[in-house]
Design a protein around this motif. Structure first.
Motif, short mmCIF file in Angstrom:
data_model
loop_
_atom_site.label_atom_id
_atom_site.label_comp_id
_atom_site.label_asym_id
_atom_site.label_seq_id
_atom_site.Cartn_x
_atom_site.Cartn_y
_atom_site.Cartn_z
N GLY A 46 12.24 -4.27 -26.08
CA GLY A 46 10.85 -4.06 -26.59
C GLY A 46 10.60 -4.17 -28.23
O GLY A 46 9.48 -3.91 -28.79
N ASN A 47 11.39 -4.97 -28.97
CA ASN A 47 11.37 -5.25 -30.17
C ASN A 47 10.56 -6.44 -30.51
O ASN A 47 10.44 -7.40 -29.65
CB ASN A 47 12.64 -5.52 -30.81
N ASP A 48 9.89 -6.47 -31.80
CA ASP A 48 9.33 -7.96 -32.34
C ASP A 48 10.33 -8.66 -33.16
O ASP A 48 10.77 -8.12 -34.40
CB ASP A 48 8.17 -7.30 -33.39
N VAL A 49 11.08 -9.57 -32.43
CA VAL A 49 12.08 -10.36 -33.28
C VAL A 49 11.93 -10.95 -34.22
O VAL A 49 12.61 -11.30 -35.06
CB VAL A 49 12.93 -11.25 -32.03
N SER A 50 10.50 -11.35 -34.51
CA SER A 50 10.10 -11.99 -35.63
C SER A 50 10.37 -11.48 -37.02
O SER A 50 10.81 -11.99 -37.80
CB SER A 50 8.57 -12.54 -35.88
N ARG A 51 10.66 -9.99 -37.10
CA ARG A 51 10.90 -9.31 -38.21
C ARG A 51 12.19 -9.68 -38.95
O ARG A 51 12.44 -9.44 -40.00
CB ARG A 51 10.69 -7.68 -37.68
N LEU A 52 13.20 -10.00 -38.03
CA LEU A 52 14.38 -10.29 -38.53
C LEU A 52 14.72 -11.49 -39.26
O LEU A 52 15.67 -11.91 -40.00
CB LEU A 52 15.53 -10.17 -37.46
#
Ligand code: TIU
Length: 226
Positions: A46-52
């Motif tokens: 459920g995460n927004d992977v762009s943050r990494l």
């Protein structure tokens, strides 16, 4: 590798970190497509992977310097055997995901060794001779030979970078601390899906006189080495 050169002082919190060139490894945690790209394990939670993605630049710069100096570089990958014999039911079922570890997705089976999603991103691909530690847990020491490999290389300190700050990075820093390593975490070279957990994770490391280690920035490390 060059050992026992004069220590270099890196501005850090809660106080300066005395970096020992040749005794300090760069430990890059889980910079895998499964955590950073759409369709992987991170997104399945459920995460927004762009943050990494912000960590890729700072880690690339540190990695280039570590390689140029011929200092030790270790990479880790989180993942499981294709028969999932090293996957506990607790980990598989946690969060009741619609797609669980071992299920098929756009980058192959989620968090399974050898699948496209399990690979380290191209920007940080390990070079020949750089150890890659495969781990089935969050910490890089549990059920791996990382400690033995670090001991064999006379490593006493770790610069820990990668993802995610409060999960695999934090677990690894805690494990390393209990095994006698001094850990420095550059705040811009670790990333989280949750800004508030990133901040809290870093605060916990440096609190109480550096209860788990030191927090600095990649720029401070690079300037000390320049
Ligand atoms: N979910 C999450 O934040 N992280 C992980 O599951 N693994 C790592 O941190 N590598």
């Amino acid at each position: 590798m060059t050992a026992d050169l004069e220590p270099l002082s890196v501005p850090a919190e809660p106080y300066a970190f005395e970096l020992k060139p040749g005794r300090c490894a760069l430990l890059i945690i889980d910079m895998q497509r499964d955590f950073l790209e759409a369709g992987g394990f991170g997104e399945s939670l459920g995460n927004d992977v762009s943050r990494l993605r912000t960590v890729i630049g700072p880690i690339s710069h540190l990695l280039a310097v570590w390689r140029a100096r011929r200092f030790s570089v270790f990479h880790t990958r989180e993942g499981h055997r294709s028969d999932l014999s090293d996957l506990t039911s607790a980990k598989k079922n946690r969060g009741r995901p619609t797609r669980a570890i071992g299920d098929s997705g756009p980058m192959g089976r989620l968090l399974v060794r050898g699948e496209p999603g399990h690979a380290i991103i191209a920007e940080l691909a390990p070079r020949e001779g750089e150890p890659v530690i495969d781990k089935c847990g969050k910490g890089a020491f549990w059920a791996t030979d990382l400690h033995a490999q670090l001991q064999a290389s006379s490593i006493q300190q770790l610069i820990v970078v990668g993802v995610t700050t409060e999960v695999c990075v934090h677990t690894t820093v805690r494990e390393a601390n209990d095994r006698g390593y001094d850990c420095l975490v550059p705040s811009d070279a670790v990333g989280s899906y949750f800004p508030e957990f990133h901040a809290a994770g870093l605060a916990m490391i440096k609190a109480q006189g550096g209860i788990f280690g030191w927090v600095s920035t990649s720029r401070h490390v690079l300037e000390a080495l320049a």
